[in-house]
Design a protein around this motif. Sequence first.
Motif, PDB file in Angstrom:
ATOM      1  N   GLU A   1      -0.652   8.642  -2.539  1.00 30.98           N
ATOM      2  CA  GLU A   1      -1.967   9.243  -2.313  1.00 30.98           C
ATOM      3  C   GLU A   1      -2.233  10.288  -3.388  1.00 30.98           C
ATOM      4  OE1 GLU A   1      -4.363  11.818   1.062  1.00 30.98           O
ATOM      5  OE2 GLU A   1      -2.616  10.659   1.682  1.00 30.98           O
TER       6      GLU A   1
ATOM      7  N   GLY B   1      -5.733   5.649   2.184  1.00 36.39           N
ATOM      8  CA  GLY B   1      -6.297   4.366   2.564  1.00 36.39           C
ATOM      9  C   GLY B   1      -7.365   3.813   1.634  1.00 36.39           C
ATOM     10  N   GLU B   2      -7.728   4.540   0.580  1.00 34.71           N
ATOM     11  CA  GLU B   2      -8.728   4.078  -0.392  1.00 34.71           C
ATOM     12  C   GLU B   2      -7.994   3.672  -1.667  1.00 34.71           C
ATOM     13  OE1 GLU B   2     -12.625   5.794  -2.798  1.00 34.71           O
ATOM     14  OE2 GLU B   2     -11.173   7.211  -1.981  1.00 34.71           O
ATOM     15  N   PHE B   3      -8.150   2.411  -2.081  1.00 34.70           N
ATOM     16  CA  PHE B   3      -7.446   1.906  -3.256  1.00 34.70           C
ATOM     17  C   PHE B   3      -8.443   1.463  -4.308  1.00 34.70           C
ATOM     18  CE2 PHE B   3      -3.275   2.179  -1.558  1.00 34.70           C
ATOM     19  CZ  PHE B   3      -3.464   2.114  -0.193  1.00 34.70           C
ATOM     20  N   LYS B   4      -8.154   1.830  -5.544  1.00 35.41           N
ATOM     21  CA  LYS B   4      -8.988   1.487  -6.702  1.00 35.41           C
ATOM     22  C   LYS B   4      -8.084   0.856  -7.751  1.00 35.41           C
ATOM     23  CE  LYS B   4     -12.647   3.917  -5.290  1.00 35.41           C
ATOM     24  NZ  LYS B   4     -14.054   3.620  -5.406  1.00 35.41           N
TER      25      LYS B   4
ATOM     26  N   THR C   1      -7.732   8.814  -2.145  1.00 38.02           N
ATOM     27  CA  THR C   1      -7.602   9.434  -0.824  1.00 38.02           C
ATOM     28  C   THR C   1      -6.883   8.447   0.079  1.00 38.02           C
ATOM     29  OG1 THR C   1      -9.757   8.595  -0.097  1.00 38.02           O
ATOM     30  CG2 THR C   1      -9.728  10.796  -1.086  1.00 38.02           C
TER      31      THR C   1
ATOM     32  N   ILE D   1       1.832   2.937  -3.460  1.00 40.09           N
ATOM     33  CA  ILE D   1       0.850   3.669  -4.259  1.00 40.09           C
ATOM     34  C   ILE D   1       0.685   5.061  -3.657  1.00 40.09           C
ATOM     35  CG2 ILE D   1      -1.474   3.660  -5.225  1.00 40.09           C
ATOM     36  CD1 ILE D   1       0.265   1.190  -5.985  1.00 40.09           C
TER      37      ILE D   1
ATOM     38  N   THR E   1      -4.752   2.832  -8.005  1.00 37.42           N
ATOM     39  CA  THR E   1      -4.714   4.223  -7.546  1.00 37.42           C
ATOM     40  C   THR E   1      -5.091   4.305  -6.070  1.00 37.42           C
ATOM     41  OG1 THR E   1      -7.025   4.693  -8.128  1.00 37.42           O
ATOM     42  CG2 THR E   1      -5.354   5.039  -9.856  1.00 37.42           C
ATOM     43  N   GLN E   2      -4.729   5.430  -5.472  1.00 41.99           N
ATOM     44  CA  GLN E   2      -5.118   5.746  -4.103  1.00 41.99           C
ATOM     45  C   GLN E   2      -5.667   7.178  -4.118  1.00 41.99           C
ATOM     46  OE1 GLN E   2      -3.412   5.642   0.447  1.00 41.99           O
ATOM     47  NE2 GLN E   2      -1.902   5.624  -1.145  1.00 41.99           N
TER      48      GLN E   2
ATOM     49  N   THR F   1       0.831  -1.209   0.000  1.00 38.58           N
ATOM     50  CA  THR F   1       0.000   0.000   0.000  1.00 38.58           C
ATOM     51  C   THR F   1       0.864   1.256   0.000  1.00 38.58           C
ATOM     52  OG1 THR F   1      -0.210  -0.143   2.400  1.00 38.58           O
ATOM     53  CG2 THR F   1      -2.001  -1.103   1.084  1.00 38.58           C
TER      54      THR F   1
ATOM     55  N   VAL G   1      -7.135  -5.644  -0.837  1.00 38.27           N
ATOM     56  CA  VAL G   1      -6.160  -5.027   0.045  1.00 38.27           C
ATOM     57  C   VAL G   1      -6.239  -5.761   1.377  1.00 38.27           C
ATOM     58  CG1 VAL G   1      -5.432  -2.897   1.184  1.00 38.27           C
ATOM     59  CG2 VAL G   1      -6.435  -2.804  -1.103  1.00 38.27           C
TER      60      VAL G   1
ATOM     61  N   GLY H   1      -1.111   6.983  -8.464  1.00 40.02           N
ATOM     62  CA  GLY H   1      -1.237   5.560  -8.709  1.00 40.02           C
ATOM     63  C   GLY H   1       0.003   4.983  -9.341  1.00 40.02           C
TER      64      GLY H   1
END
Length: 152
Positions: free
Chosen positions: A69, A88-91, A86, A67, A83-84, A64, A144, A72
């Motif tokens: 913030e 802690g949010e991963f796409k 925001t 990547i 991508t991240q 994590t 994740v 990506g």
Amino acid sequence: MSSESLQPAPALCRRTVLAALGGAGLAAALTACGGSDDSSSGTSSNSSSDASTGSAGGTALAKTTDIPEGGGKVFADQSVVVTQPTAGEFKAFSTVCPHQQQRVNSVDNGLITCPAHGSQFSVADGAVKKGPATSGLTAANIKVSGDSITLA
């Protein structure tokens, strides 16, 4: 011998030479746009050494912390960009640009970019931010777990 066989070969005219060179340049440019695994951004990577088989059976892509913030990382060998948007949010999205199925190759300033024609997509949801693409990137499945990101 006939007089035809003794004729010197016709000289190439400037227009013929320029046309041939232009065609070679176009072929090189199309090859570079279509199959390039090079990255023009420091925030993306296409290294196949980043991936290995994860303990959960999926392909381990990254930690994590790899990547950035708001940015990506492109994994060309797995045809996915992670991508991240925001903290802690991963796409994840397919690297295939919907415009002409070229491959996106960089992530910078919150945008995923296709080098072929300049289409840009949001790191948050893969939506088109700049055409010529008229539809967004296809979502990809990742998992994740702790600090590890794997393809699901």
